[in-house]
Design a protein around this motif. Structure first.
Motif, PDB file in Angstrom:
ATOM      1  N   SER A  42       0.827  -1.207   0.000  1.00 60.23           N
ATOM      2  CA  SER A  42       0.000   0.000   0.000  1.00 60.23           C
ATOM      3  C   SER A  42       0.860   1.255   0.000  1.00 60.23           C
ATOM      4  CB  SER A  42      -0.947   0.010   1.204  1.00 60.23           C
ATOM      5  OG  SER A  42      -0.225   0.025   2.415  1.00 60.23           O
ATOM      6  N   ASN A  43       2.008   1.205   0.682  1.00 61.05           N
ATOM      7  CA  ASN A  43       2.929   2.350   0.653  1.00 61.05           C
ATOM      8  C   ASN A  43       3.423   2.614  -0.757  1.00 61.05           C
ATOM      9  OD1 ASN A  43       2.802   3.001   3.373  1.00 61.05           O
ATOM     10  ND2 ASN A  43       4.451   1.603   3.928  1.00 61.05           N
ATOM     11  N   VAL A  45       1.818   1.705  -3.537  1.00 62.95           N
ATOM     12  CA  VAL A  45       0.671   2.141  -4.324  1.00 62.95           C
ATOM     13  C   VAL A  45       0.338   3.607  -4.066  1.00 62.95           C
ATOM     14  CG1 VAL A  45      -1.821   1.816  -4.615  1.00 62.95           C
ATOM     15  CG2 VAL A  45      -0.328  -0.151  -4.577  1.00 62.95           C
ATOM     16  N   ILE A  46       0.511   4.061  -2.823  1.00 64.34           N
ATOM     17  CA  ILE A  46       0.230   5.462  -2.507  1.00 64.34           C
ATOM     18  C   ILE A  46       1.364   6.368  -2.973  1.00 64.34           C
ATOM     19  CG2 ILE A  46      -0.042   7.129  -0.638  1.00 64.34           C
ATOM     20  CD1 ILE A  46      -1.484   4.971   0.947  1.00 64.34           C
ATOM     21  N   THR A  50       1.220   9.194  -6.201  1.00 63.85           N
ATOM     22  CA  THR A  50       1.178  10.540  -5.621  1.00 63.85           C
ATOM     23  C   THR A  50       2.348  11.370  -6.113  1.00 63.85           C
ATOM     24  OG1 THR A  50       0.099   9.688  -3.631  1.00 63.85           O
ATOM     25  CG2 THR A  50       1.114  11.856  -3.470  1.00 63.85           C
ATOM     26  N   VAL A  71      -5.639   8.819  -6.889  1.00 62.48           N
ATOM     27  CA  VAL A  71      -4.746   7.962  -6.113  1.00 62.48           C
ATOM     28  C   VAL A  71      -5.534   7.163  -5.081  1.00 62.48           C
ATOM     29  CG1 VAL A  71      -2.881   7.957  -4.411  1.00 62.48           C
ATOM     30  CG2 VAL A  71      -2.690   9.376  -6.454  1.00 62.48           C
ATOM     31  N   TYR A  72      -6.460   7.817  -4.396  1.00 60.04           N
ATOM     32  CA  TYR A  72      -7.240   7.105  -3.377  1.00 60.04           C
ATOM     33  C   TYR A  72      -8.200   6.092  -3.987  1.00 60.04           C
ATOM     34  CZ  TYR A  72      -5.352   9.778   0.460  1.00 60.04           C
ATOM     35  OH  TYR A  72      -4.486  10.315   1.392  1.00 60.04           O
ATOM     36  N   LEU A  74      -7.471   4.477  -6.708  1.00 59.39           N
ATOM     37  CA  LEU A  74      -6.545   3.398  -7.053  1.00 59.39           C
ATOM     38  C   LEU A  74      -6.227   2.558  -5.825  1.00 59.39           C
ATOM     39  CD1 LEU A  74      -4.785   2.265  -9.385  1.00 59.39           C
ATOM     40  CD2 LEU A  74      -2.935   3.724  -8.552  1.00 59.39           C
ATOM     41  N   LEU A  75      -6.080   3.232  -4.673  1.00 57.53           N
ATOM     42  CA  LEU A  75      -5.801   2.522  -3.423  1.00 57.53           C
ATOM     43  C   LEU A  75      -6.967   1.612  -3.045  1.00 57.53           C
ATOM     44  CD1 LEU A  75      -4.007   2.037  -0.945  1.00 57.53           C
ATOM     45  CD2 LEU A  75      -5.108   4.017   0.125  1.00 57.53           C
ATOM     46  N   LEU A  76      -8.194   2.113  -3.238  1.00 61.24           N
ATOM     47  CA  LEU A  76      -9.378   1.311  -2.925  1.00 61.24           C
ATOM     48  C   LEU A  76      -9.418   0.052  -3.790  1.00 61.24           C
ATOM     49  CD1 LEU A  76     -12.104   0.911  -1.491  1.00 61.24           C
ATOM     50  CD2 LEU A  76     -13.149   2.289  -3.306  1.00 61.24           C
ATOM     51  N   PHE A  78      -6.909  -1.363  -5.234  1.00 58.63           N
ATOM     52  CA  PHE A  78      -5.796  -2.208  -4.814  1.00 58.63           C
ATOM     53  C   PHE A  78      -6.146  -3.018  -3.574  1.00 58.63           C
ATOM     54  CE2 PHE A  78      -2.536  -2.373  -1.501  1.00 58.63           C
ATOM     55  CZ  PHE A  78      -1.705  -3.334  -2.034  1.00 58.63           C
ATOM     56  N   MET A  79      -6.785  -2.374  -2.591  1.00 56.81           N
ATOM     57  CA  MET A  79      -7.091  -3.066  -1.346  1.00 56.81           C
ATOM     58  C   MET A  79      -8.098  -4.194  -1.564  1.00 56.81           C
ATOM     59  SD  MET A  79      -5.060  -1.892   0.814  1.00 56.81           S
ATOM     60  CE  MET A  79      -5.681  -2.828   2.202  1.00 56.81           C
TER      61      MET A  79
END
Length: 250
Positions: A42-43, A45-46, A50, A71-72, A74-76, A78-79
């Motif tokens: 996640s680090n 990916v963020i 960013t 970005v957020y 994309l993070l969702l 990814f999770m």
């Protein structure tokens, strides 16, 4: 109904009398393994998107805001993908280990059972991805429908733990039948652990790790009762749910 909260918890405590620390270790490794991998990835990916967005939108606050939202998002994504590919397959393995622990001393590698072969793993990952996507979709529409759907599909991971080749459509069908008329009782069962969770959080969250074996053993007893119900209703049988491996006690 094939169970009561008192009976499930009593059976769980009986199972854990000689196996608490084995179950504790299994779920601790699952939590630490999934958590460490998620933290590192996640680090990445963020940080990377960013950084790119920051350089690409210098001097444009509006574009920067859109970039951050991207970005957020994309993070969702990814999770959800990470949970389906890593966390939930590990959880399915943990469920299998806990179910096998009811009758014997399973080897710790049972936790990795969903990863034993490519076909099995891909099916577990696909089913869990669809499972998460459906619950997430209902939750985004309205909170309550998402909670109800979550309880309807409660046994999907357990069904996969027993039969990792089961399709999502079939797992949904079975889980909905197995939870019919019992969703509120399962909800109350979940609520009955709140006091223990609060005590766990008072120890900076460390106490939660010691609670997990008790909760998981109780849920294993719940699935066992639901499985008996499904067999009695003749909606499934040994050809589809062949049971769990039995390892001799040492």
């Amino acid at each position: 109904m094939y169970w009561s909260r008192a009976l499930l918890k009593q059976n769980a405590k009986q199972v854990l009398k000689g196996s608490y620390w084995r179950v504790f270790l299994a779920w601790l490794l699952i939590s630490l393994g999934a958590g460490a991998a998620a933290g590192v990835l996640s680090n990445v990916v963020i940080f990377v998107p960013t950084l790119i967005v920051s350089f690409a939108t210098i001097g444009s606050p509006e574009a920067y805001l859109v970039g951050i939202l991207f970005v957020y998002l994309l993070l969702l994504v990814f999770m959800v993908a990470f949970n389906a590919l890593v966390t939930w397959p590990l959880t399915v393995g943990g469920i299998r280990y806990t179910m096998e622990n009811r009758a014997g001393y399973p080897p710790l590698e049972s936790v990795l059972s969903p990863f034993r072969n490519k076909e099995q793993y891909l099916n577990v990952a696909k089913v869990m991805f669809l499972y998460l996507l459906e619950i997430l979709g209902f939750t985004f529409l309205f909170i309550i429908p998402g909670i109800v759907r979550g309880y309807q599909l409660r046994y999907v991971p357990y069904l996969l733990a027993e039969n990792p080749y089961m399709s999502y459509k079939r797992a949904k069908e079975l889980s909905r039948a197995m939870t019919e008329g019992e969703k509120m009782e399962i909800f109350v069962l979940d609520l009955s652990f709140i006091g223990w969770y609060l005590l766990g959080y008072l120890t900076c969250g460390l106490g939660i790790y010691f609670l997990v074996p008790y909760v998981q053993a109780t849920m294993a007893e719940l699935y066992s009762a639901a499985r008996a119900k499904a067999f009695a209703m003749e909606i499934t049988g040994a050809e589809e749910l062949s049971g769990f491996a039995v390892y001799p006690k040492r």
